[in-house]
Write a protein that holds these residues in place. Structure first.
Motif, PDB file in Angstrom:
ATOM      1  N   VAL A  83      58.947  45.852  40.345  1.00 12.75           N
ATOM      2  CA  VAL A  83      57.828  45.420  41.194  1.00 12.75           C
ATOM      3  C   VAL A  83      56.917  44.424  40.496  1.00 12.75           C
ATOM      4  O   VAL A  83      56.037  43.843  41.120  1.00 12.75           O
ATOM      5  CB  VAL A  83      56.953  46.612  41.687  1.00 12.75           C
ATOM      6  CG1 VAL A  83      57.795  47.595  42.492  1.00 12.75           C
ATOM      7  CG2 VAL A  83      56.216  47.295  40.543  1.00 12.75           C
ATOM      8  N   ASP A  84      57.102  44.235  39.191  1.00 14.71           N
ATOM      9  CA  ASP A  84      56.111  43.427  38.500  1.00 14.71           C
ATOM     10  C   ASP A  84      56.656  42.604  37.337  1.00 14.71           C
ATOM     11  O   ASP A  84      56.782  41.383  37.427  1.00 14.71           O
ATOM     12  CB  ASP A  84      54.970  44.334  38.017  1.00 14.71           C
ATOM     13  CG  ASP A  84      53.809  43.561  37.411  1.00 14.71           C
ATOM     14  OD1 ASP A  84      53.703  42.353  37.666  1.00 14.71           O
ATOM     15  OD2 ASP A  84      53.002  44.172  36.689  1.00 14.71           O
TER      16      ASP A  84
ATOM     17  N   ALA B 241      52.607  48.959  41.574  1.00 15.70           N
ATOM     18  CA  ALA B 241      52.759  48.429  42.933  1.00 15.70           C
ATOM     19  C   ALA B 241      51.419  48.499  43.673  1.00 15.70           C
ATOM     20  O   ALA B 241      51.033  47.551  44.371  1.00 15.70           O
ATOM     21  CB  ALA B 241      53.833  49.212  43.686  1.00 15.70           C
TER      22      ALA B 241
ATOM     23  N   TYR C 204      48.819  45.532  43.535  1.00 16.18           N
ATOM     24  CA  TYR C 204      48.806  44.377  44.450  1.00 16.18           C
ATOM     25  C   TYR C 204      47.929  44.649  45.653  1.00 16.18           C
ATOM     26  O   TYR C 204      47.239  43.768  46.160  1.00 16.18           O
ATOM     27  CB  TYR C 204      50.226  44.034  44.918  1.00 16.18           C
ATOM     28  CG  TYR C 204      51.103  43.538  43.808  1.00 16.18           C
ATOM     29  CD1 TYR C 204      50.975  42.241  43.335  1.00 16.18           C
ATOM     30  CD2 TYR C 204      52.044  44.365  43.214  1.00 16.18           C
ATOM     31  CE1 TYR C 204      51.769  41.787  42.296  1.00 16.18           C
ATOM     32  CE2 TYR C 204      52.837  43.925  42.181  1.00 16.18           C
ATOM     33  CZ  TYR C 204      52.701  42.635  41.727  1.00 16.18           C
ATOM     34  OH  TYR C 204      53.477  42.196  40.702  1.00 16.18           O
TER      35      TYR C 204
ATOM     36  N   MET D 258      50.792  51.997  50.984  1.00 12.14           N
ATOM     37  CA  MET D 258      51.261  52.712  49.790  1.00 12.14           C
ATOM     38  C   MET D 258      50.687  54.121  49.763  1.00 12.14           C
ATOM     39  O   MET D 258      51.416  55.094  49.512  1.00 12.14           O
ATOM     40  CB  MET D 258      50.843  51.960  48.506  1.00 12.14           C
ATOM     41  CG  MET D 258      51.670  50.731  48.158  1.00 12.14           C
ATOM     42  SD  MET D 258      53.434  51.025  47.825  1.00 12.14           S
ATOM     43  CE  MET D 258      53.390  52.299  46.572  1.00 12.14           C
TER      44      MET D 258
ATOM     45  N   MET E  29      58.558  48.428  49.425  1.00 12.71           N
ATOM     46  CA  MET E  29      57.611  48.306  48.311  1.00 12.71           C
ATOM     47  C   MET E  29      58.035  47.182  47.357  1.00 12.71           C
ATOM     48  O   MET E  29      57.218  46.325  46.985  1.00 12.71           O
ATOM     49  CB  MET E  29      57.530  49.641  47.558  1.00 12.71           C
ATOM     50  CG  MET E  29      56.618  49.621  46.349  1.00 12.71           C
ATOM     51  SD  MET E  29      56.648  51.203  45.449  1.00 12.71           S
ATOM     52  CE  MET E  29      58.189  51.035  44.522  1.00 12.71           C
ATOM     53  N   ILE E  30      59.288  47.173  46.969  1.00  8.91           N
ATOM     54  CA  ILE E  30      59.766  46.144  46.028  1.00  8.91           C
ATOM     55  C   ILE E  30      59.644  44.756  46.657  1.00  8.91           C
ATOM     56  O   ILE E  30      59.159  43.811  46.024  1.00  8.91           O
ATOM     57  CB  ILE E  30      61.225  46.417  45.587  1.00  8.91           C
ATOM     58  CG1 ILE E  30      61.300  47.727  44.797  1.00  8.91           C
ATOM     59  CG2 ILE E  30      61.769  45.269  44.745  1.00  8.91           C
ATOM     60  CD1 ILE E  30      62.721  48.189  44.501  1.00  8.91           C
TER      61      ILE E  30
ATOM     62  N   CYS F  32      55.982  43.650  46.729  1.00 12.33           N
ATOM     63  CA  CYS F  32      55.450  43.333  45.393  1.00 12.33           C
ATOM     64  C   CYS F  32      56.033  42.030  44.859  1.00 12.33           C
ATOM     65  O   CYS F  32      55.310  41.201  44.292  1.00 12.33           O
ATOM     66  CB  CYS F  32      55.737  44.478  44.426  1.00 12.33           C
ATOM     67  SG  CYS F  32      54.823  45.984  44.834  1.00 12.33           S
TER      68      CYS F  32
END
Lengths: 370, 370
Positions: free
Chosen positions: A144-145, A194, A197, A209, A227-228, A231
Motif C-alpha cells: 500500500v505504500d 493505508a 491516506y 477503512m 484498499m491496495i 492506496c
C-alpha cells in the motif's frame, strides 16, 4: 492512468523517462518472468534480494517463473527486520551483485517488505551508478505504500533512512495473495499505513477503512483489493506531483517524525515501522488539536479506528528532551527547524513549519499526565 | 554557454533543473563564500570534505572566506589516495554529516582531487537522499575532467567506481593557482587526461597540447588556463548531450577499461589514476590499429606525446586472462560483453561493442613479445 481487466489493475506512475507500472493482480507472482521479458529486450541475468522469512515462502515460485522465461537468477538472502537495514546489509547486497557480475542493464528484484524494498532499491541506485530494479512487495505496508514512489534508503546508527536515494523502480508487481502468510501483527501495521491516506487526503476513504477493518484483518479479497488499489492510486498521484518531496509529498510523512523517533529511541527492536508510525500519528493528531488546527475529537476518532485495528496505543515513556533529540536527527528538518505534518481535519493534512519546542514539551507532558 | 570577463571564464552546464556553472578564475579560492551566498538564500551550515594533503594547504583560506560570508563550517578530513576511496571513507563522511546535523538544503564542499570529489559527491547524493554539493577541484585531473559532469563513486574491493551515482554539483569552482603546490607526477597525470579530449574529439587540441607540454608542465598560466577552459568546454558539451552515459559520454572512458584493470590488478598502489588511464589509452590505440580501425602510426604518435610528458610507458606484466578477468568486473560492460573505446583516428573516438577475447590475447601478447 489506470487500466482494469477483471481482477487485474494497472496504474502508470507517469514520471517521464522514469515512468513505470504498478500491476496489481491476485496470483501474479507466478508470472513475473513474462513481465520482465516485456520490460527488457533480452532476458539475461538478474538477482533476487529477499530475506530469511520471505525466501522460503515465495522465492522458488519467483525463480521458476524467471527461469522459464529465460532468466539466469542469482539471489541474496538477508536477515529479517528493520535492525538489519544497515550499511552491512548494503555491503552484502553489493558483494552479491559483484559476485554475480550483473551489468548495467540487468535488473535486481526486491522480494519482501519495506525493509527489503528500501535496501534493494538503494543498492540498485548505487551499483554501477544505477541498474534497473523491480519491486515485488510481500507485506501490506509495502503493497500500500513503500514499494511505490522510489524512496529508498538504509538507516544510520543515529537516524532512520538517513542514507538513501530517490530511485524509481521499473515495475511494481503486487500479488495480494502473498499476504496470506503474514502474521496478524504485520497485517495490522500495514493497514495503519493505508489509513494514513485517508487522514491526509481522503476523509471518505478513512471512513471506509474504519468500517471495513474487520474484513481487512481477515484479508477478505474484495476489501484488500480495494484498499491496495486506493492506496496505490493515492501514492502515485502524490509522487507524480512531487517526486523528490519538495512539497506535497511530505504529507505522506504523517506520523513519521514522531514515529522515526520512537523507532530510534527503542532501537528498532520494539515496534514495527507501521506501529511506530501509528503512535506517531496519534501524537501528530493530538498536536494538531493542541495547536488549534484540528477540531476537538479528532484524536479520539483516529484512536478509535486504531483501537479497532488492535494496534498498541501506549506512547512509550521518554521525556520531551529525548523526543526532541531523536527528532533533531530526522531527515525531514529544514535548517534547524523540525517539520511536522498535522491535520486541519481528517482528510486534510498540511506541513506545519513553526512548531516551537515548548509545544512538544506540552504534548509529551499531556501523555505522561494521562 | 560561456561568459568571459578578463581572466574569469564561466561555462553553464545546461541540464534543466540540474544546471550549474563552472567558474574558472585564478585566485577565486578566496571568494568561495560569496559564491555560495549567491547560490543559497541563507548562509547556514556547510561541511568541507578534504584530505590530509590538501587541507593544510587550502582549507584555512576556504574556511575564512566561508565564515566571512556567514557560514558555519564543519570539516571532514580523509586520508589521501585512491586506496582510501572506500566504503569506510564513505562511512566517515556520513558520520561527520550526521554529527554536524546538516539538513537537506545545506551544502557539502569537496576540496581536493578526483578521489575527494568522487567520494564527497557520492556521499552528498546519499545523505538524506541528496543534499547540494560544490566542487573545488585542486588537481589538474579534477580541474580538467572529474569535477564536471556528476559522476560520483567509491570503489568496491573487486572493481573501481562500482558504487556510485550520477549526481551533479551545484557549482564547480576552479582556481588554477592551487595547482602550484602539486607534485610534478600529479601534474603529468592530469595533463594526460586533458590530452584525452584531443584523442576522442579534437585533433587540433591534441596537436596544441603536444606543442605545449613543456609549458603546461611548468604551469605557465596562459597555457594552463587555455587547457582547463578547453577541457571544461569539451566535458560540458559531452555531459549535456548524454548525462548518464547512454551513448556519446562513453567516449570519455577512452583508456579506462584497460586503465581500471591496471589499477585493480596493482591494487591502486602503483599508478595514479591518470597514469593508469594513459597506459590504458596506449593499449586502446594499439587495439584500434590491430583491429584495422586506426591508421598505422597512431599509437606511435600518442606514445611520443606521452613520452614528452614523462609518463611511465611500461605496460605491467599480467597475462591476458588476468586482464580479461580484471576487465570483466569493469562497470561499463553491457551484458557479458566488454565495451572498448577505440579510435578511427586521432580526434575521432567510437564505442566498439564486439571485440572478441582473442583480440585482447593478441594485444597483450604483442606487448610481451615487444
Amino acid at each position: 492512468m489506470s487500466e482494469s481487466v477483471e481482477n487485474r489493475q494497472i496504474y502508470q506512475v507517469d514520471l517521464g523517462a522514469r515512468s513505470y507500472d504498478i500491476h496489481i493482480e491476485a496470483g501474479c507472482l507466478n508470472h513475473i518472468g513474462g513481465a520482465l521479458n516485456k520490460l527488457f529486450n533480452s532476458s539475461t541475468r538478474c538477482m533476487v534480494v529477499s530475506n530469511v522469512t520471505v525466501a522460503p515462502l515465495y522465492l522458488a515460485r519467483v525463480r521458476k517463473s524467471l527461469e522459464e522465461a529465460g532468466w539466469q537468477v542469482s539471489e541474496c538472502i538477508l536477515p529479517d527486520g528493520e535492525r538489519y537495514k544497515t550499511i552491512d546489509s548494503f555491503n552484502t547486497i553489493m558483494d552479491a551483485l559483484m559476485q554475480a557480475r550483473l551489468s548495467r542493464n540487468e535488473p535486481v528484484i526486491a522480494l519482501g517488505g519495506g525493509v527489503v524494498g528500501d535496501m534493494t532499491g538503494f543498492s540498485a541506485s548505487c551499483y554501477r551508478r544505477g541498474i534497473p530494479f523491480i519491486q515485488i512487495p510481500t507485506t501490506v505496508l509495502a503493497q500500500v505504500d513503500s514499494s511505490v514512489g522510489g524512496k529508498t534508503a538504509i538507516n544510520h546508527p543515529h537516524g532512520k533512512n538517513m542514507i538513501g536515494a530517490f530511485y524509481q523502480p521499473k515495475l511494481v508487481w503486487i500479488d495480494p495473495d502473498v499476504l496470506q502468510t503474514l502474521a496478524q501483527r504485520e497485517i495490522k501495521a500495514g493497514i495503519a499505513e493505508a489509513i494514513k491516506y485517508g487522514l491526509i487526503r481522503d476523509a471518505s476513504f478513512f471512513d471506509w477503512m474504519h468500517s471495513n477493518i474487520a474484513a481487512a484483518l481477515k484479508l477478505e479479497p474484495a476489501v484488500i483489493s480495494t484498499m491496495i488499489h486506493a492506496c496505490c492510486q493515492h501514492k502515485a498521484e502524490v509522487v507524480m506531483q512531487d517526486e523528490t518531496e519538495q512539497g506535497v509529498r511530505a504529507l505522506l510523512n504523517l506520523g513519521h517524525t514522531f514515529g522515526h523517533a520512537i523507532e530510534s529511541m527503542t532501537r528498532y527492536t520494539t515496534y514495527l515501522h507501521g506501529e511506530a508510525v501509528a503512535l506517531g500519528t496519534l501524537l501528530a493528531v493530538r498536536l494538531s488539536e493542541q495547536c488549534g488546527y484540528a477540531p476537538a475529537g479528532t484524536e479520539k476518532k483516529v484512536a478509535a479506528c486504531y483501537k479497532q485495528l488492535g494496534l498498541p496505543l501506549h506512547i512509550p515513556d521518554f521525556d520531551a528532551s529525548q523526543w526532541l533529540d531523536a527528532m533533531g536527527h530526522d531527515k525531514k528538518n529544514i535548517g534547524s527547524q523540525i517539520r511536522y505534518i498535522l491535520l486541519h481535519k481528517i482528510g486534510d493534512g498540511f506541513v506545519a513549519g513553526s512548531i516551537e519546542p515548548h509545544a512538544i514539551h506540552a504534548l509529551i507532558d499531556s501523555y505522561h499526565a494521562g
